[in-house]
Design a protein around this motif. Structure first.
Motif, PDB file in Angstrom:
ATOM      1  N   ARG A  70      19.780 -35.207  -5.194  1.00  0.00           N
ATOM      2  CA  ARG A  70      19.590 -33.950  -5.936  1.00  0.00           C
ATOM      3  C   ARG A  70      18.632 -34.149  -7.112  1.00  0.00           C
ATOM      4  O   ARG A  70      18.467 -35.249  -7.616  1.00  0.00           O
ATOM      5  CB  ARG A  70      20.926 -33.438  -6.471  1.00  0.00           C
ATOM      6  N   CYS A  71      18.072 -33.069  -7.568  1.00  0.00           N
ATOM      7  CA  CYS A  71      17.174 -33.094  -8.719  1.00  0.00           C
ATOM      8  C   CYS A  71      18.007 -33.288  -9.987  1.00  0.00           C
ATOM      9  O   CYS A  71      18.932 -32.517 -10.240  1.00  0.00           O
ATOM     10  CB  CYS A  71      16.405 -31.786  -8.801  1.00  0.00           C
ATOM     11  N   PRO A  72      17.692 -34.285 -10.821  1.00  0.00           N
ATOM     12  CA  PRO A  72      18.484 -34.521 -12.029  1.00  0.00           C
ATOM     13  C   PRO A  72      18.230 -33.510 -13.155  1.00  0.00           C
ATOM     14  O   PRO A  72      18.988 -33.458 -14.112  1.00  0.00           O
ATOM     15  CB  PRO A  72      18.061 -35.924 -12.466  1.00  0.00           C
ATOM     16  N   GLY A  73      17.203 -32.680 -12.996  1.00  0.00           N
ATOM     17  CA  GLY A  73      16.884 -31.720 -14.050  1.00  0.00           C
ATOM     18  C   GLY A  73      17.106 -30.270 -13.669  1.00  0.00           C
ATOM     19  O   GLY A  73      16.715 -29.364 -14.401  1.00  0.00           O
ATOM     20  N   LEU A  74      17.739 -30.018 -12.531  1.00  0.00           N
ATOM     21  CA  LEU A  74      17.912 -28.652 -12.057  1.00  0.00           C
ATOM     22  C   LEU A  74      19.180 -28.545 -11.224  1.00  0.00           C
ATOM     23  O   LEU A  74      19.430 -29.383 -10.356  1.00  0.00           O
ATOM     24  CB  LEU A  74      16.715 -28.256 -11.180  1.00  0.00           C
ATOM     25  N   VAL A  75      19.959 -27.516 -11.502  1.00  0.00           N
ATOM     26  CA  VAL A  75      21.132 -27.256 -10.675  1.00  0.00           C
ATOM     27  C   VAL A  75      21.383 -25.749 -10.650  1.00  0.00           C
ATOM     28  O   VAL A  75      21.244 -25.059 -11.656  1.00  0.00           O
ATOM     29  CB  VAL A  75      22.383 -28.019 -11.182  1.00  0.00           C
ATOM     30  N   ARG A  76      21.702 -25.264  -9.455  1.00  0.00           N
ATOM     31  CA  ARG A  76      22.111 -23.858  -9.321  1.00  0.00           C
ATOM     32  C   ARG A  76      23.607 -23.823  -9.540  1.00  0.00           C
ATOM     33  O   ARG A  76      24.348 -24.644  -8.982  1.00  0.00           O
ATOM     34  CB  ARG A  76      21.753 -23.334  -7.937  1.00  0.00           C
ATOM     35  N   VAL A  77      24.061 -22.871 -10.350  1.00  0.00           N
ATOM     36  CA  VAL A  77      25.468 -22.831 -10.729  1.00  0.00           C
ATOM     37  C   VAL A  77      25.898 -21.386 -10.966  1.00  0.00           C
ATOM     38  O   VAL A  77      25.154 -20.598 -11.548  1.00  0.00           O
ATOM     39  CB  VAL A  77      25.716 -23.712 -11.990  1.00  0.00           C
ATOM     40  N   ASN A  78      27.097 -21.027 -10.529  1.00  0.00           N
ATOM     41  CA  ASN A  78      27.643 -19.692 -10.771  1.00  0.00           C
ATOM     42  C   ASN A  78      28.290 -19.680 -12.164  1.00  0.00           C
ATOM     43  O   ASN A  78      29.483 -19.417 -12.317  1.00  0.00           O
ATOM     44  CB  ASN A  78      28.654 -19.322  -9.685  1.00  0.00           C
ATOM     45  N   PHE A  79      27.484 -19.978 -13.156  1.00  0.00           N
ATOM     46  CA  PHE A  79      27.931 -20.182 -14.526  1.00  0.00           C
ATOM     47  C   PHE A  79      28.624 -18.950 -15.115  1.00  0.00           C
ATOM     48  O   PHE A  79      29.628 -19.054 -15.799  1.00  0.00           O
ATOM     49  CB  PHE A  79      26.726 -20.574 -15.379  1.00  0.00           C
ATOM     50  N   TYR A  80      28.079 -17.772 -14.835  1.00  0.00           N
ATOM     51  CA  TYR A  80      28.618 -16.537 -15.410  1.00  0.00           C
ATOM     52  C   TYR A  80      29.689 -15.892 -14.533  1.00  0.00           C
ATOM     53  O   TYR A  80      30.265 -14.874 -14.907  1.00  0.00           O
ATOM     54  CB  TYR A  80      27.489 -15.546 -15.684  1.00  0.00           C
ATOM     55  N   GLY A  81      29.925 -16.455 -13.359  1.00  0.00           N
ATOM     56  CA  GLY A  81      30.974 -15.950 -12.485  1.00  0.00           C
ATOM     57  C   GLY A  81      30.664 -14.645 -11.789  1.00  0.00           C
ATOM     58  O   GLY A  81      31.554 -14.032 -11.210  1.00  0.00           O
ATOM     59  N   ASP A  82      29.389 -14.229 -11.820  1.00  0.00           N
ATOM     60  CA  ASP A  82      29.033 -12.950 -11.192  1.00  0.00           C
ATOM     61  C   ASP A  82      28.300 -13.123  -9.863  1.00  0.00           C
ATOM     62  O   ASP A  82      27.934 -12.138  -9.228  1.00  0.00           O
ATOM     63  CB  ASP A  82      28.191 -12.098 -12.150  1.00  0.00           C
ATOM     64  N   VAL A 105      19.499 -22.350 -19.597  1.00  0.00           N
ATOM     65  CA  VAL A 105      20.165 -21.689 -18.473  1.00  0.00           C
ATOM     66  C   VAL A 105      19.404 -20.390 -18.225  1.00  0.00           C
ATOM     67  O   VAL A 105      19.058 -19.670 -19.165  1.00  0.00           O
ATOM     68  CB  VAL A 105      21.681 -21.456 -18.730  1.00  0.00           C
ATOM     69  N   ALA A 106      19.106 -20.139 -16.948  1.00  0.00           N
ATOM     70  CA  ALA A 106      18.366 -18.941 -16.550  1.00  0.00           C
ATOM     71  C   ALA A 106      19.240 -18.141 -15.589  1.00  0.00           C
ATOM     72  O   ALA A 106      19.718 -18.672 -14.587  1.00  0.00           O
ATOM     73  CB  ALA A 106      17.060 -19.339 -15.879  1.00  0.00           C
ATOM     74  N   HIS A 107      19.451 -16.888 -15.933  1.00  0.00           N
ATOM     75  CA  HIS A 107      20.350 -16.010 -15.182  1.00  0.00           C
ATOM     76  C   HIS A 107      19.558 -14.792 -14.722  1.00  0.00           C
ATOM     77  O   HIS A 107      18.945 -14.099 -15.544  1.00  0.00           O
ATOM     78  CB  HIS A 107      21.497 -15.601 -16.108  1.00  0.00           C
ATOM     79  N   GLN A 108      19.565 -14.533 -13.420  1.00  0.00           N
ATOM     80  CA  GLN A 108      18.823 -13.385 -12.910  1.00  0.00           C
ATOM     81  C   GLN A 108      19.581 -12.100 -13.220  1.00  0.00           C
ATOM     82  O   GLN A 108      20.766 -11.969 -12.904  1.00  0.00           O
ATOM     83  CB  GLN A 108      18.585 -13.506 -11.411  1.00  0.00           C
ATOM     84  N   VAL A 109      18.886 -11.192 -13.887  1.00  0.00           N
ATOM     85  CA  VAL A 109      19.442  -9.892 -14.238  1.00  0.00           C
ATOM     86  C   VAL A 109      18.466  -8.826 -13.744  1.00  0.00           C
ATOM     87  O   VAL A 109      17.363  -9.156 -13.313  1.00  0.00           O
ATOM     88  CB  VAL A 109      19.661  -9.756 -15.771  1.00  0.00           C
TER      89      VAL A 109
END
Length: 178
Positions: A70-82, A105-109
């Protein structure tokens, strides 16, 4: 003579093509959506995402032991639970020992990406996600986070680790190792 030519061609093919394919594969692991890449390059011109090549051989092996390729500088995560696309990224600028690292952290809105800085440090830390649960701080911090959704772990390998969790209203952080 013909066998020698075929052998030389095969060796040349291996030496040229295999490293190129490997480099492309490594770059693909650190890839994220083009529109997000554009937004990040506008907001953070210059820095780049931490890759396996940025880690020392020892730290690369240490990271790969638990996280594979895996990339050590990037991870996709359901951080906000949405369930919306969300990425945690470690951006680095400069060279060690004066390298600056920033966890974002970048969240698509609707209408694009909401990007925020969570932490800044020196060196070449890595990032991964961990599951919801209880995260206890170090003895001197006396803080516990009970994460309802997956968390972001920001780590200086073999040095320190900090967990970030979304409470539904704000981001909380707790240092879990030092």
């Amino acid at each position: 003579m013909r066998l020698k030519s075929v052998l030389m061609c095969a060796v040349s093919f291996y030496l040229v093509l295999i490293p190129a394919v490997s480099a492309a594969t490594l770059n693909a692991r650190c890839a994220f959506p083009p529109d997000l890449r554009d937004d990040i390059s506008k907001k953070y011109p210059g820095p780049r995402v931490v890759s396996l090549a940025d880690l020392s051989e020892y730290k690369r092996k240490l990271f790969q032991k638990d996280h594979g390729a895996r990339c050590p500088g990037l991870v996709r995560v359901n951080f906000y639970g949405d369930g919306k696309p969300t990425y945690a990224l470690v951006l680095i600028a400069g060279e060690n020992p004066k390298r600056r690292a920033e966890l974002i952290v970048a969240h698509q809105v609707a209408g694009g990406w909401e990007i925020r800085t969570l932490d800044v440090t020196d060196g070449t830390p890595v990032v991964w996600r961990d599951g919801p649960g209880k995260y206890e701080g170090l003895y001197y911090e006396e803080k516990t986070i009970r994460a309802q959704w997956p968390v972001i772990v920001f780590c200086g390998l073999e040095s320190w680790a900090v967990v970030f969790a979304w409470t539904g209203k704000e981001v909380e952080k707790v240092q879990i190792s030092d």
